[in-house]
Design a protein around this motif. Structure first.
Motif, mmCIF file in Angstrom:
data_model
loop_
_atom_site.group_PDB
_atom_site.id
_atom_site.type_symbol
_atom_site.label_atom_id
_atom_site.label_comp_id
_atom_site.label_asym_id
_atom_site.label_seq_id
_atom_site.Cartn_x
_atom_site.Cartn_y
_atom_site.Cartn_z
ATOM 1 N N MET A 1 46.416 29.202 24.660
ATOM 2 C CA MET A 1 47.807 29.492 23.755
ATOM 3 C C MET A 1 48.805 28.530 24.027
ATOM 4 S SD MET A 1 48.214 33.748 23.677
ATOM 5 C CE MET A 1 47.928 33.954 25.466
ATOM 6 N N LYS A 2 48.897 27.969 24.986
ATOM 7 C CA LYS A 2 49.876 26.968 25.366
ATOM 8 C C LYS A 2 49.590 25.641 25.259
ATOM 9 C CE LYS A 2 52.846 30.391 26.103
ATOM 10 N NZ LYS A 2 54.004 30.584 25.200
ATOM 11 N N GLY A 3 48.134 25.283 24.991
ATOM 12 C CA GLY A 3 47.920 23.787 24.679
ATOM 13 C C GLY A 3 48.327 23.241 23.237
ATOM 14 N N ALA A 4 47.750 22.432 22.869
ATOM 15 C CA ALA A 4 47.790 21.834 21.557
ATOM 16 C C ALA A 4 47.161 22.719 20.510
ATOM 17 C CB ALA A 4 47.443 20.276 21.400
ATOM 18 N N GLY A 5 47.531 23.636 19.994
ATOM 19 C CA GLY A 5 47.072 24.283 19.036
ATOM 20 C C GLY A 5 46.414 25.506 19.956
ATOM 21 N N THR A 6 46.332 26.659 19.220
ATOM 22 C CA THR A 6 45.707 27.880 19.778
ATOM 23 C C THR A 6 44.202 27.910 19.624
ATOM 24 O OG1 THR A 6 47.594 29.142 19.255
ATOM 25 C CG2 THR A 6 45.666 30.341 19.822
ATOM 26 N N GLU A 7 43.470 28.106 20.822
ATOM 27 C CA GLU A 7 42.156 27.935 20.975
ATOM 28 C C GLU A 7 41.398 29.632 20.657
ATOM 29 O OE1 GLU A 7 38.177 27.091 23.666
ATOM 30 O OE2 GLU A 7 40.028 26.557 24.448
ATOM 31 N N GLU A 8 41.457 29.941 19.260
ATOM 32 C CA GLU A 8 41.253 31.313 18.887
ATOM 33 C C GLU A 8 40.055 32.013 19.665
ATOM 34 O OE1 GLU A 8 44.151 29.860 15.685
ATOM 35 O OE2 GLU A 8 42.008 29.130 16.907
ATOM 36 N N ASN A 9 38.960 31.208 19.699
ATOM 37 C CA ASN A 9 37.713 31.640 20.344
ATOM 38 C C ASN A 9 37.612 32.090 21.642
ATOM 39 O OD1 ASN A 9 36.214 29.765 17.880
ATOM 40 N ND2 ASN A 9 35.720 31.924 18.043
ATOM 41 N N CYS A 10 38.384 31.541 22.534
ATOM 42 C CA CYS A 10 38.805 31.703 23.838
ATOM 43 C C CYS A 10 39.228 33.177 23.898
ATOM 44 C CB CYS A 10 39.530 30.848 24.419
ATOM 45 S SG CYS A 10 40.330 31.044 26.311
ATOM 46 N N LEU A 11 40.431 33.425 22.932
ATOM 47 C CA LEU A 11 41.067 34.795 23.059
ATOM 48 C C LEU A 11 39.948 35.812 22.767
ATOM 49 C CD1 LEU A 11 44.478 33.770 21.168
ATOM 50 C CD2 LEU A 11 43.904 33.835 23.441
ATOM 51 N N ILE A 12 39.189 35.686 21.713
ATOM 52 C CA ILE A 12 38.248 36.412 21.121
ATOM 53 C C ILE A 12 37.123 36.879 22.322
ATOM 54 C CG2 ILE A 12 36.082 36.860 19.755
ATOM 55 C CD1 ILE A 12 37.733 35.019 17.535
ATOM 56 N N ASP A 13 36.454 35.769 22.899
ATOM 57 C CA ASP A 13 35.748 35.996 24.035
ATOM 58 C C ASP A 13 36.144 36.922 24.938
ATOM 59 O OD1 ASP A 13 33.687 34.513 22.598
ATOM 60 O OD2 ASP A 13 34.075 32.721 24.062
ATOM 61 N N ILE A 14 37.089 36.458 25.474
ATOM 62 C CA ILE A 14 37.681 37.521 26.523
ATOM 63 C C ILE A 14 38.254 38.943 26.234
ATOM 64 C CG2 ILE A 14 39.795 37.469 28.428
ATOM 65 C CD1 ILE A 14 39.589 34.334 28.623
ATOM 66 N N LEU A 15 39.149 38.674 25.219
ATOM 67 C CA LEU A 15 39.767 39.966 24.929
ATOM 68 C C LEU A 15 38.746 41.130 24.403
ATOM 69 C CD1 LEU A 15 43.197 39.125 23.899
ATOM 70 C CD2 LEU A 15 42.741 40.040 25.758
ATOM 71 N N ALA A 16 37.824 40.653 23.578
ATOM 72 C CA ALA A 16 36.889 41.483 23.082
ATOM 73 C C ALA A 16 35.776 42.159 24.013
ATOM 74 C CB ALA A 16 35.952 40.838 21.713
ATOM 75 N N SER A 17 35.676 41.616 25.204
ATOM 76 C CA SER A 17 34.474 41.917 26.278
ATOM 77 C C SER A 17 35.116 42.396 27.380
ATOM 78 C CB SER A 17 33.728 40.616 26.388
ATOM 79 O OG SER A 17 34.678 39.715 27.363
ATOM 80 N N ARG A 18 36.131 42.473 27.583
ATOM 81 C CA ARG A 18 36.836 43.064 28.863
ATOM 82 C C ARG A 18 37.005 44.450 28.789
ATOM 83 N NH1 ARG A 18 35.157 38.234 29.264
ATOM 84 N NH2 ARG A 18 36.032 36.893 30.788
ATOM 85 N N SER A 19 36.849 45.242 29.965
ATOM 86 C CA SER A 19 37.102 46.618 30.116
ATOM 87 C C SER A 19 38.642 46.932 30.108
ATOM 88 C CB SER A 19 36.461 47.183 31.398
ATOM 89 O OG SER A 19 36.797 46.732 32.444
ATOM 90 N N ASN A 20 38.801 48.228 30.226
ATOM 91 C CA ASN A 20 40.455 48.572 30.204
ATOM 92 C C ASN A 20 40.944 48.047 31.536
ATOM 93 O OD1 ASN A 20 40.646 49.801 27.891
ATOM 94 N ND2 ASN A 20 40.127 51.999 28.632
ATOM 95 N N GLU A 21 40.219 48.246 32.720
ATOM 96 C CA GLU A 21 40.552 47.784 34.066
ATOM 97 C C GLU A 21 40.793 46.317 34.262
ATOM 98 O OE1 GLU A 21 39.301 48.173 38.790
ATOM 99 O OE2 GLU A 21 38.088 49.276 37.280
ATOM 100 N N GLU A 22 39.663 45.543 33.703
ATOM 101 C CA GLU A 22 39.719 44.227 33.719
ATOM 102 C C GLU A 22 40.985 43.659 32.733
ATOM 103 O OE1 GLU A 22 35.181 43.042 33.789
ATOM 104 O OE2 GLU A 22 35.892 43.676 32.071
ATOM 105 N N ILE A 23 41.301 44.281 31.688
ATOM 106 C CA ILE A 23 42.487 43.854 30.822
ATOM 107 C C ILE A 23 43.584 44.286 31.880
ATOM 108 C CG2 ILE A 23 43.964 44.546 28.955
ATOM 109 C CD1 ILE A 23 41.549 43.108 28.111
ATOM 110 N N PHE A 24 43.902 45.355 32.459
ATOM 111 C CA PHE A 24 45.167 45.429 33.137
ATOM 112 C C PHE A 24 45.236 44.448 34.357
ATOM 113 C CE2 PHE A 24 46.844 47.543 37.139
ATOM 114 C CZ PHE A 24 47.944 48.033 36.563
ATOM 115 N N ARG A 25 44.093 44.177 35.154
ATOM 116 C CA ARG A 25 44.243 43.075 35.999
ATOM 117 C C ARG A 25 44.760 41.640 35.435
ATOM 118 N NH1 ARG A 25 42.081 44.868 40.833
ATOM 119 N NH2 ARG A 25 40.638 46.783 40.820
#
Length: 304
Positions: free
Chosen positions: A82-106
């Motif tokens: 998010m903070k580089g030159a432009g947003t890398e949307e696929n990185c956001l998708i890969d991480i947030l779509a696949s992590r559990s509640n506990e992982e998101i909290f951490r």
């Protein structure tokens, strides 16, 4: 012993990269954190800082990435997406779509600790539209767990079907609310009811009805619910073959899944694409960077 050997490897003009690979890729994350502590006690310096100063290019990204605890690695990847030159949307998708509640909290805790910034606020400021709404919902980490209601599944399937037919803002919100908040067990039943109702798989319906990163995120949620190893094998193949070896994606997935399901990802990759993941890495990467990726991926000798 490992910390002392690393100290010798990174001192002097020529860094012993082979020794770095042998040590850091053959230890689990918990062991690497212990090595980093021992290194600090022994040499008075932070090992990650030393690796950043000593190494370069993609090899540096791999070695440094291995030194983060899992939540901090995800936070690091999200921050730079998010903070580089432009947003890398696929990185956001890969991480947030696949992590559990506990992982998101951490991840949220690590993000705040590492960057003194709120993950949800950064998502809000760096993305937009229904894509943003869905990411924000996922980042709440409030998916139901272990709960399933067959009667509600039929109602949810009807909502999904209407959302694919009408595509209004309200229907998009209802669609993402179901996908982001219902338990995986519930979604299994919802998607079966959707198939019975529409005669169509939910992924095909989403593909037909929506587009852009919103579509990609919705599909990622469905695929991760069904089989995360298959999803990440698909993402790796796409990164290697469709994007001309997208180094950031390959590194991120291999490190993040190395102690979770990388063995299954390798199996799905070979079953689906006919060639092994190791074969394709060896074909596209080179030098110590290649050696590091192969060491993380591991596998049977025939996979080469």
């Amino acid at each position: 012993m490992d910390a002392q050997m690393l100290g010798g490897a990174v001192q002097g003009i020529d860094c012993n990269k082979d020794l770095l690979i042998d040590i850091l890729t053959q230890r689990c994350n918990a062991q690497r954190l212990m090595i980093a502590e021992a290194y600090r006690s022994m040499y008075g310096r932070d090992l990650i800082t030393v690796l950043k100063e000593t190494l370069s290019h993609h090899f540096k990204e791999v070695m440094v990435g291995l030194m983060y605890p899992p939540a901090f690695f995800d936070a690091h990847e999200l921050w730079h997406a998010m903070k580089g030159a432009g947003t890398e949307e696929n990185c956001l998708i890969d991480i947030l779509a696949s992590r559990s509640n506990e992982e998101i909290f951490r991840i949220k805790e690590a993000y705040l600790m590492q960057y003194d910034s709120d993950l949800l606020q950064d998502i809000y400021s760096e993305t937009s539209g229904h894509f943003r709404d869905t990411l924000m919902n996922l980042a709440q980490g409030t998916r139901q767990e272990g709960y399933a209601d067959p009667a509600m599944a039929a109602q949810d399937a009807m909502v999904l079907w209407e959302a694919c037919q009408q595509k209004t803002g309200e229907h998009k919100n209802m669609l993402q609310m179901i996908l982001c908040n219902k338990s995986y067990q519930q979604l299994w039943m919802v998607f079966q009811e959707f198939q019975n109702l529409s005669g169509q798989d939910i992924v095909d319906a989403i593909t037909e009805c929506y587009d852009g990163y919103f579509q990609e995120l919705l599909i990622a949620i469905v695929l991760c619910m069904r089989d995360k190893a298959s999803y990440f094998s698909y993402r790796l193949y796409n990164a290697i073959h469709e994007l001309g070896f997208h180094n950031k994606t390959v590194i991120r997935i291999l490190i993040a899944r190395s102690e979770i399901d990388l063995t299954n990802i390798r199996q799905r990759y070979k079953e689906r694409y006919g060639k092994s993941l190791l074969h394709d890495i060896k074909h596209f990467a080179s030098g110590h960077y290649e050696s590091a990726l192969l060491a993380i991926t591991a596998g049977d000798t025939e996979d080469y």
